[in-house]
Design a protein around this motif. Structure first.
Motif, mmCIF file in Angstrom:
data_model
loop_
_atom_site.group_PDB
_atom_site.id
_atom_site.type_symbol
_atom_site.label_atom_id
_atom_site.label_comp_id
_atom_site.label_asym_id
_atom_site.label_seq_id
_atom_site.Cartn_x
_atom_site.Cartn_y
_atom_site.Cartn_z
ATOM 1 N N MET A 41 0.845 -1.200 0.000
ATOM 2 C CA MET A 41 0.000 0.000 0.000
ATOM 3 C C MET A 41 0.878 1.247 0.000
ATOM 4 O O MET A 41 1.032 1.909 1.030
ATOM 5 C CB MET A 41 -0.954 -0.028 1.196
ATOM 6 N N ILE A 44 -0.634 4.830 1.061
ATOM 7 C CA ILE A 44 -0.893 5.145 2.469
ATOM 8 C C ILE A 44 0.391 5.618 3.177
ATOM 9 O O ILE A 44 0.342 6.156 4.270
ATOM 10 C CB ILE A 44 -1.515 3.930 3.186
ATOM 11 N N HIS A 75 -6.895 9.115 3.280
ATOM 12 C CA HIS A 75 -6.866 7.699 2.895
ATOM 13 C C HIS A 75 -7.815 6.852 3.741
ATOM 14 O O HIS A 75 -7.492 5.729 4.117
ATOM 15 C CB HIS A 75 -5.437 7.160 3.017
ATOM 16 N N GLN A 78 -8.500 3.168 2.560
ATOM 17 C CA GLN A 78 -7.412 2.212 2.811
ATOM 18 C C GLN A 78 -7.295 1.888 4.293
ATOM 19 O O GLN A 78 -7.032 0.749 4.664
ATOM 20 C CB GLN A 78 -6.091 2.747 2.268
ATOM 21 N N ARG A 81 -9.899 -0.580 5.119
ATOM 22 C CA ARG A 81 -9.553 -1.902 4.580
ATOM 23 C C ARG A 81 -8.601 -2.642 5.529
ATOM 24 O O ARG A 81 -8.788 -3.822 5.816
ATOM 25 C CB ARG A 81 -8.918 -1.746 3.204
#
Length: 115
Positions: A41, A44, A75, A78, A81
């Motif tokens: 990621m 991020i 973000h 994210q 998630r």
């Protein structure tokens, strides 16, 4: 939530769960096989400008945390998630920095656990 931190250069373990690299740059000299990542990621991670300004200088740590938290507000998807994965099982945030106390993964973990 089961969130853990681990340097990218440490061997992956069976109890790491989902391994997510949270740095913008790939760790130097590390093969994809050795990294054993489930996700990378990069978005991020701290912006290039913030990362370069910080330079892993402990004297800039407090301000780095403030600025990075501000960036993380952009973000939310994210972050959610990662939280969902951590509620379902173990998530290990993988980072490349030598300093285990002053790096973006430390801040990210705090943000994920707080909000």
């Amino acid at each position: 939530m089961d969130l853990r931190l681990k340097r990218a250069y440490e061997p992956a373990g069976p109890d790491d769960g989902v391994r997510i690299l949270v740095d913008r740059l790939w760790p130097r000299g590390l093969s994809k096989a050795k990294a054993a990542l489930d996700d990378w990621m990069k978005d991020i991670a701290p912006s290039t400008e913030l990362r370069q300004w910080f330079g892993h200088d402990p004297e800039r740590w407090t301000e780095f945390q403030r600025r990075y938290r501000a960036e993380l507000r952009q973000h939310a998807e994210q972050l959610e998630r990662i939280r969902a994965l951590a509620k379902a099982g173990t998530v290990t945030l993988v980072y490349g920095a030598r300093d285990e106390a002053h790096n973006d993964a430390v801040v990210l973990k705090k943000v994920l656990l707080k909000e």
